[in-house]
Design an enzyme around this catalytic site. Structure first.
Site, PDB file in Angstrom:
ATOM      1  N   LYS A 121      88.861  -2.549  56.643  1.00 30.04           N
ATOM      2  CA  LYS A 121      89.377  -3.168  57.873  1.00 30.04           C
ATOM      3  C   LYS A 121      90.318  -4.328  57.593  1.00 30.04           C
ATOM      4  O   LYS A 121      91.401  -4.400  58.160  1.00 30.04           O
ATOM      5  CB  LYS A 121      88.223  -3.666  58.750  1.00 30.04           C
ATOM      6  N   ARG A 150      81.287  -7.820  67.602  1.00 26.50           N
ATOM      7  CA  ARG A 150      80.318  -7.112  66.771  1.00 26.50           C
ATOM      8  C   ARG A 150      79.076  -6.705  67.541  1.00 26.50           C
ATOM      9  O   ARG A 150      78.247  -5.970  67.033  1.00 26.50           O
ATOM     10  CB  ARG A 150      79.887  -7.977  65.579  1.00 26.50           C
ATOM     11  N   ARG A 190      84.152  -4.099  44.787  1.00 23.12           N
ATOM     12  CA  ARG A 190      84.670  -5.380  45.278  1.00 23.12           C
ATOM     13  C   ARG A 190      83.773  -6.530  44.808  1.00 23.12           C
ATOM     14  O   ARG A 190      84.253  -7.587  44.393  1.00 23.12           O
ATOM     15  CB  ARG A 190      84.762  -5.344  46.802  1.00 23.12           C
ATOM     16  N   ARG A 224      80.403 -11.300  42.789  1.00 26.86           N
ATOM     17  CA  ARG A 224      79.316 -11.518  43.745  1.00 26.86           C
ATOM     18  C   ARG A 224      78.094 -10.700  43.347  1.00 26.86           C
ATOM     19  O   ARG A 224      78.003  -9.516  43.628  1.00 26.86           O
ATOM     20  CB  ARG A 224      79.756 -11.132  45.157  1.00 26.86           C
ATOM     21  N   ARG A 242      73.282  -3.612  54.933  1.00 28.05           N
ATOM     22  CA  ARG A 242      74.401  -4.038  55.777  1.00 28.05           C
ATOM     23  C   ARG A 242      74.962  -2.861  56.560  1.00 28.05           C
ATOM     24  O   ARG A 242      75.361  -3.002  57.714  1.00 28.05           O
ATOM     25  CB  ARG A 242      75.487  -4.698  54.929  1.00 28.05           C
TER      26      ARG A 242
END
Length: 188
Positions: free
Chosen positions: A14, A89, A128, A134, A145
């Protein structure tokens, strides 16, 4: 005037697509994550409020996010349109966005939905996470998620489909291929 929203699960691309599409359409890409970070960094009234929640490890309440989105959509660069990324959201936020736009005498025109295979989403987010260092983005966390997205955000797709705004786009493949698919779908 072009008023768009881009949706899709984590890892669908996105943010990447929002920037590319907005650039091609000469409208601002408005990411709620960016708005939140900017308000906190600028120490605005809403940013200071949000920082209290963030510092405590809590979610920033809707009323703060709603206020930030309203303020951002009031900025001059949105006069010819915008592409929202990351808002709304929840169903409650859909109503708030409707109110914000109604106050301006406008409405959304299209809601782009990037569709991507769930295993590909996990792979993308893991890559990513690895690139950005991370360590908190494990496969289990990512799958959770995706479940949260399915439970809380996917119901918005039905709302926008009912309004005739929904434009599903295959988000699989190279970034530029997806961008061309999105632009082609918008032209129809």
């Amino acid at each position: 005037m072009t008023r768009l929203l881009i949706m899709g699960p984590p890892g669908a691309g996105k943010g990447t697509q929002a920037k590319k599409i907005a650039e091609r359409l000469h409208i601002p890409a408005i990411s709620t994550g960016d708005i939140l970070r900017q308000n906190v960094e600028d120490r605005t009234l809403l940013g200071r409020e949000a920082a209290r929640y963030l510092d405590a490890g809590e979610l920033v309440p809707d009323e703060i996010i709603n206020g930030m989105v309203r303020a951002r959509l009031d900025e001059r660069d949105t006069e010819n349109g915008f592409l929202l990324d990351g808002y709304p959201r929840t169903l409650a936020q859909v109503g708030t966005l409707d109110d914000i736009l109604a106050d301006e005498g406008v409405s959304l025109e299209r809601v782009l939905v990037l569709t991507v295979d769930p295993d590909e989403l996990v792979k993308r987010v893991l890559n990513r996470a690895q690139e950005s260092g991370r360590s908190d983005d494990t496969e289990d966390v990512i799958r959770r998620r995706l479940e949260v997205y399915s439970e809380q955000t996917e119901p918005l797709l039905d709302v926008y489909a009912g309004r005739g705004f929904l434009v599903p786009v295959n988000g699989m493949g190279e970034v530029n291929e997806v961008t061309e698919r999105v632009l082609s779908a918008l032209a129809k």
